[in-house]
Motif scaffolding. Structure first.
Motif, PDB file in Angstrom:
ATOM      1  N   GLU A  31      94.242  51.588  78.009  1.00  0.00           N
ATOM      2  CA  GLU A  31      93.553  52.077  76.816  1.00  0.00           C
ATOM      3  C   GLU A  31      92.529  51.056  76.312  1.00  0.00           C
ATOM      4  OE1 GLU A  31      96.640  53.026  74.020  1.00  0.00           O
ATOM      5  OE2 GLU A  31      97.256  54.832  75.132  1.00  0.00           O
ATOM      6  N   ALA A  32      92.892  49.786  76.336  1.00  0.00           N
ATOM      7  CA  ALA A  32      91.964  48.733  75.897  1.00  0.00           C
ATOM      8  C   ALA A  32      90.757  48.661  76.820  1.00  0.00           C
ATOM      9  CB  ALA A  32      92.680  47.389  75.845  1.00  0.00           C
ATOM     10  N   ALA A  33      90.980  48.814  78.124  1.00  0.00           N
ATOM     11  CA  ALA A  33      89.871  48.795  79.081  1.00  0.00           C
ATOM     12  C   ALA A  33      88.948  49.988  78.850  1.00  0.00           C
ATOM     13  CB  ALA A  33      90.412  48.796  80.505  1.00  0.00           C
ATOM     14  N   GLU A  34      89.517  51.154  78.561  1.00  0.00           N
ATOM     15  CA  GLU A  34      88.702  52.341  78.304  1.00  0.00           C
ATOM     16  C   GLU A  34      87.869  52.178  77.031  1.00  0.00           C
ATOM     17  OE1 GLU A  34      91.424  55.634  78.225  1.00  0.00           O
ATOM     18  OE2 GLU A  34      91.912  55.421  80.352  1.00  0.00           O
ATOM     19  N   ARG A  35      88.416  51.516  76.022  1.00  0.00           N
ATOM     20  CA  ARG A  35      87.677  51.284  74.773  1.00  0.00           C
ATOM     21  C   ARG A  35      86.605  50.201  74.957  1.00  0.00           C
ATOM     22  NH1 ARG A  35      92.994  51.088  72.490  1.00  0.00           N
ATOM     23  NH2 ARG A  35      92.800  48.822  72.445  1.00  0.00           N
ATOM     24  N   GLY A  36      86.681  49.420  76.042  1.00  0.00           N
ATOM     25  CA  GLY A  36      85.716  48.342  76.284  1.00  0.00           C
ATOM     26  C   GLY A  36      86.095  47.043  75.605  1.00  0.00           C
ATOM     27  N   ASP A  37      87.365  46.909  75.210  1.00  0.00           N
ATOM     28  CA  ASP A  37      87.801  45.695  74.519  1.00  0.00           C
ATOM     29  C   ASP A  37      87.627  44.442  75.382  1.00  0.00           C
ATOM     30  OD1 ASP A  37      88.461  47.304  72.415  1.00  0.00           O
ATOM     31  OD2 ASP A  37      90.629  47.142  72.671  1.00  0.00           O
ATOM     32  N   PHE A  38      87.824  44.555  76.679  1.00  0.00           N
ATOM     33  CA  PHE A  38      87.745  43.389  77.560  1.00  0.00           C
ATOM     34  C   PHE A  38      86.302  42.943  77.774  1.00  0.00           C
ATOM     35  CE2 PHE A  38      91.797  45.367  79.151  1.00  0.00           C
ATOM     36  CZ  PHE A  38      92.624  44.449  78.521  1.00  0.00           C
ATOM     37  N   SER A  39      85.356  43.864  77.727  1.00  0.00           N
ATOM     38  CA  SER A  39      83.958  43.509  77.972  1.00  0.00           C
ATOM     39  C   SER A  39      83.361  42.706  76.818  1.00  0.00           C
ATOM     40  CB  SER A  39      83.128  44.760  78.225  1.00  0.00           C
ATOM     41  OG  SER A  39      83.130  45.591  77.087  1.00  0.00           O
ATOM     42  N   ARG A  40      84.026  42.679  75.676  1.00  0.00           N
ATOM     43  CA  ARG A  40      83.534  41.914  74.533  1.00  0.00           C
ATOM     44  C   ARG A  40      84.144  40.510  74.461  1.00  0.00           C
ATOM     45  NH1 ARG A  40      84.051  47.168  72.166  1.00  0.00           N
ATOM     46  NH2 ARG A  40      86.109  46.682  71.361  1.00  0.00           N
ATOM     47  N   LEU A  41      84.983  40.165  75.412  1.00  0.00           N
ATOM     48  CA  LEU A  41      85.614  38.843  75.386  1.00  0.00           C
ATOM     49  C   LEU A  41      84.629  37.773  75.838  1.00  0.00           C
ATOM     50  CD1 LEU A  41      89.093  39.700  76.940  1.00  0.00           C
ATOM     51  CD2 LEU A  41      88.602  39.163  74.559  1.00  0.00           C
ATOM     52  N   PRO A  42      84.753  36.543  75.294  1.00  0.00           N
ATOM     53  CA  PRO A  42      83.866  35.472  75.761  1.00  0.00           C
ATOM     54  C   PRO A  42      84.141  35.185  77.231  1.00  0.00           C
ATOM     55  CG  PRO A  42      85.425  34.664  74.086  1.00  0.00           C
ATOM     56  CD  PRO A  42      85.663  36.121  74.260  1.00  0.00           C
ATOM     57  N   GLY A  43      83.091  34.971  77.986  1.00  0.00           N
ATOM     58  CA  GLY A  43      83.248  34.674  79.407  1.00  0.00           C
ATOM     59  C   GLY A  43      83.312  35.903  80.287  1.00  0.00           C
ATOM     60  N   PHE A  44      83.203  37.101  79.708  1.00  0.00           N
ATOM     61  CA  PHE A  44      83.265  38.332  80.502  1.00  0.00           C
ATOM     62  C   PHE A  44      82.154  38.322  81.544  1.00  0.00           C
ATOM     63  CE2 PHE A  44      81.918  42.712  81.329  1.00  0.00           C
ATOM     64  CZ  PHE A  44      83.101  43.232  81.821  1.00  0.00           C
ATOM     65  N   GLY A  45      82.521  38.606  82.784  1.00  0.00           N
ATOM     66  CA  GLY A  45      81.551  38.672  83.868  1.00  0.00           C
ATOM     67  C   GLY A  45      81.176  37.327  84.453  1.00  0.00           C
ATOM     68  N   LYS A  46      81.750  36.254  83.935  1.00  0.00           N
ATOM     69  CA  LYS A  46      81.451  34.910  84.442  1.00  0.00           C
ATOM     70  C   LYS A  46      82.619  34.430  85.293  1.00  0.00           C
ATOM     71  CE  LYS A  46      78.831  33.799  80.312  1.00  0.00           C
ATOM     72  NZ  LYS A  46      78.892  33.081  79.051  1.00  0.00           N
ATOM     73  N   PRO A  47      82.340  33.566  86.280  1.00  0.00           N
ATOM     74  CA  PRO A  47      83.451  33.036  87.080  1.00  0.00           C
ATOM     75  C   PRO A  47      84.370  32.161  86.230  1.00  0.00           C
ATOM     76  CG  PRO A  47      81.383  31.968  87.674  1.00  0.00           C
ATOM     77  CD  PRO A  47      81.048  33.058  86.704  1.00  0.00           C
TER      78      PRO A  47
END
Length: 134
Positions: A21-37
């Motif tokens: 549910e959190a992934a569907e809401r996009g909660d993880f994409s707003r975390l610092p470091g998202f998309g970075k190694p």
């Protein structure tokens, strides 16, 4: 605040549902470091990694007092070169000289100090000369 686990539902499926549910809401994409190694992932595992990172962030040293003072004295030329005013140069030199003189009177733990106070007037003179227009 998260909801309570309903009775009859396993913790695993309840947690999985919350993650989805959190992934569907996009909660993880707003975390610092998202998309970075992930930093340091290529390094071998170190049990005290978090302690070392905290100490580095806080500027804490694990060196014996004598070595920490040597390191501080080693950093003085760079600090003096970066100083903007003569008063700042004198403050830097006075502070480290007080520590060195205290350590000479009562040697700290660790290897021999092997330091002598900086020549304040000579260092200030050199600092002024470095600032003169060519």
């Amino acid at each position: 605040m998260t909801e309570r686990k309903p009775p009859g539902v396993s913790f695993e499926s309840w947690v999985d549902r919350q993650i989805n549910e959190a992934a569907e809401r996009g909660d993880f994409s707003r975390l610092p470091g998202f998309g970075k190694p992930i930093a340091g992932l290529e390094n071998p595992y170190d049990e005290a990694w978090w302690i070392k990172q905290k100490m580095q962030r806080e500027g804490v040293s694990m060196l014996p007092p004598a070595l920490a003072l040597r390191k501080e004295a080693e950093d003085v030329p760079a600090a003096v070169a970066a100083a903007r005013t003569e008063a700042e140069v004198r403050r830097i030199l006075t502070e480290v000289n007080e520590k060195i003189e205290r350590a000479i009177r009562m040697p700290p733990e660790g290897p021999p100090l092997q330091l002598k106070p900086f020549d304040v007037e000579g260092t200030v003179r050199d600092w002024r000369e470095d600032r003169r227009p060519a």
